[in-house]
Scaffold this motif. Structure first.
Motif, short mmCIF file in Angstrom:
data_model
loop_
_atom_site.label_atom_id
_atom_site.label_comp_id
_atom_site.label_asym_id
_atom_site.label_seq_id
_atom_site.Cartn_x
_atom_site.Cartn_y
_atom_site.Cartn_z
N PRO A 201 0.76 -1.29 0.13
CA PRO A 201 -0.20 -0.05 0.10
C PRO A 201 0.92 1.32 -0.02
CG PRO A 201 0.09 -0.84 2.16
CD PRO A 201 0.65 -1.97 1.30
N ASP A 202 0.27 2.40 -0.65
CA ASP A 202 0.98 3.60 -0.53
C ASP A 202 0.47 4.33 0.87
OD1 ASP A 202 1.88 6.09 -0.62
OD2 ASP A 202 0.86 6.73 -2.72
N LEU A 203 1.35 4.28 1.73
CA LEU A 203 1.30 5.01 3.19
C LEU A 203 1.31 6.35 3.34
CD1 LEU A 203 2.96 2.13 5.23
CD2 LEU A 203 0.51 2.29 4.57
N ARG A 204 1.58 7.26 2.29
CA ARG A 204 1.96 8.40 2.32
C ARG A 204 0.55 9.37 2.80
NH1 ARG A 204 4.35 9.68 -3.70
NH2 ARG A 204 2.95 8.08 -3.83
N GLY A 205 0.74 10.18 3.75
CA GLY A 205 -0.27 10.78 4.39
C GLY A 205 -1.38 9.87 5.25
N SER A 206 -0.90 8.50 5.33
CA SER A 206 -2.02 7.82 6.13
C SER A 206 -1.67 7.45 7.48
CB SER A 206 -1.78 6.38 5.49
OG SER A 206 -0.64 5.73 5.99
N THR A 207 -2.49 6.98 8.39
CA THR A 207 -2.15 6.71 9.88
C THR A 207 -2.03 5.15 9.82
OG1 THR A 207 -3.93 8.41 10.78
CG2 THR A 207 -3.17 6.21 12.17
N ALA A 208 -0.68 4.72 9.94
CA ALA A 208 -0.25 3.52 9.98
C ALA A 208 -0.21 2.90 11.48
CB ALA A 208 1.24 3.28 9.11
N ILE A 209 -0.99 1.72 11.61
CA ILE A 209 -1.08 1.22 12.97
C ILE A 209 -0.21 -0.23 12.63
CG2 ILE A 209 -2.47 0.13 14.69
CD1 ILE A 209 -4.51 2.01 13.56
N LEU A 210 0.98 -0.26 13.17
CA LEU A 210 2.00 -1.19 13.07
C LEU A 210 1.54 -2.24 14.46
CD1 LEU A 210 4.62 -2.62 12.05
CD2 LEU A 210 5.89 -1.37 13.31
N VAL A 211 1.38 -3.38 13.95
CA VAL A 211 1.07 -4.38 14.92
C VAL A 211 1.83 -5.73 14.90
CG1 VAL A 211 -0.99 -6.21 15.64
CG2 VAL A 211 -1.56 -3.73 14.80
N ASP A 212 2.17 -6.15 16.22
CA ASP A 212 2.89 -7.47 16.13
C ASP A 212 2.05 -8.32 17.43
OD1 ASP A 212 4.30 -9.86 15.48
OD2 ASP A 212 6.43 -8.57 16.19
N ASP A 213 2.35 -9.59 17.56
CA ASP A 213 1.96 -10.27 18.58
C ASP A 213 2.52 -10.08 20.09
OD1 ASP A 213 4.13 -11.73 18.16
OD2 ASP A 213 2.92 -13.60 17.79
N GLY A 214 3.42 -9.41 20.04
CA GLY A 214 4.32 -9.01 21.31
C GLY A 214 5.89 -8.56 20.85
N ILE A 215 6.48 -8.20 21.75
CA ILE A 215 7.81 -7.62 21.46
C ILE A 215 8.86 -8.07 22.64
CG2 ILE A 215 9.31 -5.65 21.01
CD1 ILE A 215 7.03 -3.95 20.40
N ALA A 216 9.87 -8.54 22.22
CA ALA A 216 10.88 -8.89 23.19
C ALA A 216 12.00 -7.88 23.29
CB ALA A 216 11.50 -10.21 22.93
N THR A 217 12.86 -7.97 22.42
CA THR A 217 14.23 -6.86 22.48
C THR A 217 13.87 -5.79 21.56
OG1 THR A 217 15.25 -7.78 20.57
CG2 THR A 217 15.90 -8.85 22.56
N GLY A 218 12.88 -5.75 20.60
CA GLY A 218 12.54 -4.50 20.03
C GLY A 218 13.25 -4.48 18.60
#
Length: 244
Positions: free
Chosen positions: A131-148
């Motif tokens: 997708p073209d994300l320019r100007g969007s609200t991007a919601i980045l999702v994962d099932d969890g984070i350890a070190t990042g």
């Protein structure tokens, strides 16, 4: 500070996150970008309840030659490449080394994107592009984070894609990782930040590996009209979502 939750499964975690993200419900510029594979069931639950789009953000780490545990950069969806300061040159990495590693990881990234997007569902029967994300609200999702490290690379890749707002939404992460990542995004939603953190899976009752086929099925389902069983708020699938 986030409360300490346990989650039944990834769908349950996504339902809880959707409650915290409900201000984005039906926002025409908002899209959920899930990290495959485990982030996709979480992202699907969020997207269905908020009535917004779902896609994947495929990220591959560029490991140092002979020391692949150390990242010298990352490549992501859309052919974006992000490098650590000093690369090439850092730790003796040459431009040739960098291009060789980049080519290998781009090939793997392309393979994964074909698996997730090349499912022949558009009018021409071909693949769907990122997708073209320019100007969007991007919601980045994962099932969890350890070190990042993976999410950090994904954030850098997303920034190059120029969304108007970048939101990071995860069910669980250790406090130090939340503290590290918060300044890198415009908004961070983390439901649980337990100080005694060993792994993401310990905070789920069910944490089976997500397959490529499941990712494909969820992406296909996300492009169908909203089902009555996935309302924006409430509904039987949210039952007991405050436990844990």
């Amino acid at each position: 500070m986030a409360h300490i939750h346990r989650f039944k499964d990834r769908a349950h975690a996504g339902a809880l996150l959707a409650r915290q993200l409900r201000r984005y419900a039906h926002a025409p510029d908002a899209i959920v970008l899930a990290l495959p594979r485990g982030g996709v069931p979480v992202g699907f639950a969020i997207a269905q309840r908020l009535g917004i789009g779902l896609d994947v953000l495929v990220v591959r780490k560029l490991g140092m030659p002979h020391h692949e545990e150390f990242a010298m950069g990352a490549v992501g969806s859309g052919g974006v490449r992000v490098l650590q300061p000093g690369v090439p040159g850092l730790m003796g990495v040459t431009a040739q080394d960098l291009e060789a590693v980049t080519a290998r990881e781009l090939a793997e990234l392309a393979r994964r994107e074909r698996a997730y997007r090349g499912i022949g569902d558009d009018a021409a029967g071909g693949t769907r592009t990122a997708p073209d994300l320019r100007g969007s609200t991007a919601i980045l999702v994962d099932d969890g984070i350890a070190t990042g490290s993976t999410v950090g690379a994904a954030i850098q890749v997303l920034r190059r894609m120029q969304p108007r707002k970048l939101v990071l939404a995860v069910p669980v992460a250790p406090p130090a990782t939340v503290h590290k990542l918060a300044p890198q995004v415009d908004e961070l939603v983390c439901l649980s930040a337990p100080p005694l953190f060993r792994s993401v899976g310990q905070w789920y009752d069910a944490f089976e590996q997500t397959s490529d086929e499941q990712v494909q099925a969820l992406l296909t389902a996300a492009r169908q009209p909203q089902a009555a069983s996935h309302p924006t708020t409430g509904g039987q699938n949210d039952e007991n979502t405050d436990d844990g």
